[in-house]
Scaffold this active site. Structure first.
Site, PDB file in Angstrom:
ATOM      1  N   LYS A 183       0.856  -1.106   0.051  1.00  0.00           N
ATOM      2  CA  LYS A 183      -0.026  -0.126  -0.063  1.00  0.00           C
ATOM      3  C   LYS A 183       0.850   1.429   0.046  1.00  0.00           C
ATOM      4  CE  LYS A 183      -1.842   2.917   2.669  1.00  0.00           C
ATOM      5  NZ  LYS A 183      -1.962   4.074   1.761  1.00  0.00           N
ATOM      6  N   GLU A 185       9.368   1.315  11.151  1.00  0.00           N
ATOM      7  CA  GLU A 185      10.410   2.279  10.826  1.00  0.00           C
ATOM      8  C   GLU A 185       9.531   3.630  11.076  1.00  0.00           C
ATOM      9  OE1 GLU A 185      12.205   4.993   9.927  1.00  0.00           O
ATOM     10  OE2 GLU A 185      12.389   4.056   7.438  1.00  0.00           O
ATOM     11  N   CYS A 212      13.525  10.555   7.410  1.00  0.00           N
ATOM     12  CA  CYS A 212      13.224  10.264   8.568  1.00  0.00           C
ATOM     13  C   CYS A 212      14.745  10.024   9.322  1.00  0.00           C
ATOM     14  CB  CYS A 212      12.553   8.677   8.831  1.00  0.00           C
ATOM     15  SG  CYS A 212      13.347   7.319   7.659  1.00  0.00           S
ATOM     16  N   GLU A 264       9.969  16.164  15.507  1.00  0.00           N
ATOM     17  CA  GLU A 264      10.478  16.108  13.864  1.00  0.00           C
ATOM     18  C   GLU A 264       9.724  16.972  13.118  1.00  0.00           C
ATOM     19  OE1 GLU A 264       9.110  12.392  11.935  1.00  0.00           O
ATOM     20  OE2 GLU A 264      11.014  12.009  11.194  1.00  0.00           O
TER      21      GLU A 264
HETATM   22  P1  NDP Z   1       1.632   8.643   7.839  1.00  0.00           P
HETATM   23  O1  NDP Z   1       2.388   7.895   9.033  1.00  0.00           O
HETATM   24  O2  NDP Z   1       0.415   9.228   8.096  1.00  0.00           O
HETATM   25  O3  NDP Z   1       1.562   7.643   6.436  1.00  0.00           O
HETATM   26  C1  NDP Z   1       2.632   6.479   6.279  1.00  0.00           C
HETATM   27  C2  NDP Z   1       1.754   5.637   5.457  1.00  0.00           C
HETATM   28  O4  NDP Z   1       0.662   4.923   6.480  1.00  0.00           O
HETATM   29  C3  NDP Z   1       0.878   6.101   4.406  1.00  0.00           C
HETATM   30  O5  NDP Z   1       0.787   4.855   3.300  1.00  0.00           O
HETATM   31  C4  NDP Z   1      -0.459   6.167   4.891  1.00  0.00           C
HETATM   32  O6  NDP Z   1      -1.577   6.015   3.930  1.00  0.00           O
HETATM   33  C5  NDP Z   1      -0.694   5.150   5.868  1.00  0.00           C
HETATM   34  N1  NDP Z   1      -1.631   5.152   7.075  1.00  0.00           N
HETATM   35  C6  NDP Z   1      -1.830   6.400   7.499  1.00  0.00           C
HETATM   36  N2  NDP Z   1      -2.961   6.002   8.299  1.00  0.00           N
HETATM   37  C7  NDP Z   1      -3.148   4.830   8.592  1.00  0.00           C
HETATM   38  C8  NDP Z   1      -3.797   3.592   9.503  1.00  0.00           C
HETATM   39  N3  NDP Z   1      -4.582   4.097  10.236  1.00  0.00           N
HETATM   40  N4  NDP Z   1      -3.507   2.491   9.152  1.00  0.00           N
HETATM   41  C9  NDP Z   1      -2.682   1.936   8.263  1.00  0.00           C
HETATM   42  N5  NDP Z   1      -2.076   2.830   7.444  1.00  0.00           N
HETATM   43  C10 NDP Z   1      -2.054   4.104   7.487  1.00  0.00           C
HETATM   44  O7  NDP Z   1       2.468   9.687   7.409  1.00  0.00           O
HETATM   45  P2  NDP Z   1       2.176  11.166   6.776  1.00  0.00           P
HETATM   46  O8  NDP Z   1       1.981  11.155   5.549  1.00  0.00           O
HETATM   47  O9  NDP Z   1       0.816  11.613   7.496  1.00  0.00           O
HETATM   48  O10 NDP Z   1       3.147  12.141   7.521  1.00  0.00           O
HETATM   49  C11 NDP Z   1       3.090  12.797   8.575  1.00  0.00           C
HETATM   50  C12 NDP Z   1       4.324  12.749   9.025  1.00  0.00           C
HETATM   51  O11 NDP Z   1       4.829  11.713   9.496  1.00  0.00           O
HETATM   52  C13 NDP Z   1       5.322  13.747   8.536  1.00  0.00           C
HETATM   53  O12 NDP Z   1       5.476  14.958   8.589  1.00  0.00           O
HETATM   54  C14 NDP Z   1       6.556  12.874   9.208  1.00  0.00           C
HETATM   55  O13 NDP Z   1       6.852  13.622  10.379  1.00  0.00           O
HETATM   56  C15 NDP Z   1       6.271  11.580   9.477  1.00  0.00           C
HETATM   57  N6  NDP Z   1       6.568  10.601   8.700  1.00  0.00           N
HETATM   58  C16 NDP Z   1       7.797   9.845   8.581  1.00  0.00           C
HETATM   59  C17 NDP Z   1       8.137   9.031   7.662  1.00  0.00           C
HETATM   60  C18 NDP Z   1       9.438   8.168   7.950  1.00  0.00           C
HETATM   61  O14 NDP Z   1      10.181   7.899   6.747  1.00  0.00           O
HETATM   62  N7  NDP Z   1       9.811   7.825   8.944  1.00  0.00           N
HETATM   63  C19 NDP Z   1       7.642   8.862   6.404  1.00  0.00           C
HETATM   64  C20 NDP Z   1       6.456   9.735   6.209  1.00  0.00           C
HETATM   65  C21 NDP Z   1       6.027  10.505   7.255  1.00  0.00           C
HETATM   66  P3  NDP Z   1      -2.151   7.387   3.188  1.00  0.00           P
HETATM   67  O15 NDP Z   1      -1.162   8.359   3.336  1.00  0.00           O
HETATM   68  O16 NDP Z   1      -2.272   7.071   1.805  1.00  0.00           O
HETATM   69  O17 NDP Z   1      -3.210   7.915   4.140  1.00  0.00           O
END
Ligand code: NDP
Length: 454
Positions: free
Chosen positions: A155, A230, A264, A357
């Site tokens: 996904k 992660e 990250c 972050e």
């Molecule tokens: P999220 O953690 O929301 O998204 C990461 C993935 O999880 C996406 O595919 C998202 O889907 C999915 N997801 C969201 N909610 C759920 C759920 N309840 N159950 C299962 N899967 C879910 O990151 P964001 O895009 O909202 O980013 C927000 C913040 O997260 C950033 O500002 C940053 O601080 C952090 N982040 C950290 C990352 C890393 O590499 N460690 C990567 C991205 C974000 P979808 O987006 O399609 O809704």
């Protein structure tokens, strides 16, 4: 019928593509396809599975430029970076193409017979990935999962589904059997949640925010799914007075403004020994002011836009806390989610920008007094993902590397990720390790078999 998902190009805010938006029904169908494909994929000889992964590498290489362009436009990353990232994704499949034939067990001395262990695949694994390194992070999960004999449901983030969808097509073109790789492009709140709850999914491998990671761990507990997480980071770039300051300052911008800070591993806290703070700040400013922000498709661009308007608003909120602005660069005007590279400092230890972050191009500079203070400051975080140590004193470098609570540390370097070395976090940066020789352990179970000789 799924409805339409409009994919936006962050550099222009225009619609780049429209794809079907998957929902829970599509997740259920994908899981059913993965379940159907599992027995045959698992039963392949290790060399046959390895051959499939090698064929996939060939097809990905043929489409390297196409995938890089897709990633550059959809995620807003400089084309040079996108080429490198797709290169790493391909390298990951190449590395794990050797893994099926190295899923080794042990023989264990016991009474009355022989005991040994074998590795069994988990079954169907759900891979939930973010928008910052879409195909690269997917590859870190797909490659060891497939090598270990699992079938997969990937996904991607709703903001960046294009490279994952194309990857699914290329996997079929490479001859992977139908159902081994399934892609569902839909929201986390429906698709991701269903994948986490689905009783037929054995494991969730997740990269994203700590907040969503927490909800995934809780959701997965209902069916005792295996989970690797992660998550976020607030990594420290520790610069001692005896370091090569020129080199440390030259490399610091890449470590925090790379991918426009949406990383990250971003070293978003630079901890500098107080005696060289002014000199280091001047050097840092010189290098940050040279960053070229602009069109991701221009080969000279070093920093693109942020991923979305929401991300830009979240990053901009850090400028409203009153921390001293040491430097503010420039970024294009007009359409696009642009944000200028910014240095804040010296900032207080309890400032929000020193603790949370940012996930954008803002770096916080904090002075420290001595080695013990540097370690205490680096560890004063809920996160523990990455970090760097700059010093010419080798013994000090190793002492600090052992004392900092982070999963990945670099000495006199700002790199974090290598295909051949384990990657993952301490504390609320998550659990489990990706990459390296043992990543297949996270996609397989150990089985002990006892053979009576009496
Ligand atoms: P999220 O953690 O929301 O998204 C990461 C993935 O999880 C996406 O595919 C998202 O889907 C999915 N997801 C969201 N909610 C759920 C759920 N309840 N159950 C299962 N899967 C879910 O990151 P964001 O895009 O909202 O980013 C927000 C913040 O997260 C950033 O500002 C940053 O601080 C952090 N982040 C950290 C990352 C890393 O590499 N460690 C990567 C991205 C974000 P979808 O987006 O399609 O809704």
């Amino acid at each position: 019928m799924p409805d339409a998902l409009q994919v936006i190009e962050p550099a222009t805010e225009a619609v780049l593509d429209t794809v079907p938006r998957a929902g829970t029904a599509e997740v259920d169908e994908a899981v059913a396809r993965a379940r159907g494909a599992f027995p045959a994929w698992r039963a392949l000889t290790p060399s046959a599975r390895a051959e499939h992964l090698r064929a996939l590498v060939v097809v990905l290489e043929e489409h390297h430029e196409e995938l890089a362009l897709l990633e550059a436009r959809n995620a807003g990353k400089p084309i040079g970076d996108a080429r490198g990232e797709i290169g790493m994704a391909i390298e990951t499949f190449r590395y794990y193409s050797a893994a099926p034939e190295r899923l080794l067990g042990e023989t264990i001395p016991v009474a009355g017979g022989e005991a040994f262990t074998v590795r069994e695949p988990l079954g169907i694994v759900g891979l939930i990935v973010p928008w910052n390194f879409p195909l690269t992070i997917a590859a870190w999960k797909l490659a060891p999962a497939l090598a270990a004999g699992n079938t997969t449901v990937l996904k991607p983030a709703e903001l960046t589904p294009l490279s994952a969808i194309r990857f699914g097509e290329l996997a079929l073109e490479a001859g992977l059997p139908e159902g081994v790789v399934n892609v569902v492009a839909g929201p986390g709140s429906t698709c991701g949640k269903r994948l986490v709850e689905h009783p037929d999914v054995a494991k969730i491998a997740f990269t994203g925010s700590t907040e969503v990671g927490r909800s995934i761990a809780a959701g997965a507990a209902q069916t005792i799914k295996r989970v690797t997480l992660e998550l976020g980071g607030k990594s420290a770039n520790i610069v001692f007075a005896d370091a090569d300051l020129e080199r440390a300052a030259a490399q610091a911008p890449g470590a925090v403004f790379g991918n426009a800070g949406q990383d990250c591993c971003a070293r978003s806290r630079i901890l500098v020994e107080a005696s060289v703070l002014d000199r280091f700040m001047a050097l840092l400013e010189e290098h940050v002011s040279a960053i070229r922000v602009g069109d991701p498709l221009d080969p000279d661009t070093q920093m693109g836009p942020l991923i979305s308007a929401a991300q830009r608003a979240s990053v901009a909120s850090f400028l409203e806390d009153g921390d001293p602005v040491a430097f503010r660069g420039s970024a294009p005007d007009g359409a696009g989610y642009w944000f200028a590279p910014t240095i804040l400092g010296p900032v207080a230890r309890d400032a929000r920008v020193a603790r949370e972050e940012v996930f954008g191009p803002i770096v916080a500079v904090l002075p420290f007094a001595d080695e013990a203070d540097a370690v205490a400051l680096a560890n004063d975080s809920i996160y523990g993902l990455s970090g760097s140590i700059w010093t010419r004193d080798g013994a000090k470098a190793l002492r600090v590397a052992r004392a900092v609570d982070s999963g990945v540390l670099s000495i006199n370097s700002n790199t974090s990720v290598r295909v051949a070395t384990p990657f993952g976090g301490f504390k609320q940066s998550g659990y489990g390790r990706e990459l390296g020789p043992h990543a297949t352990d996270a996609y397989s179970e150990v089985k002990s078999i006892y053979f009576s000789t009496s």
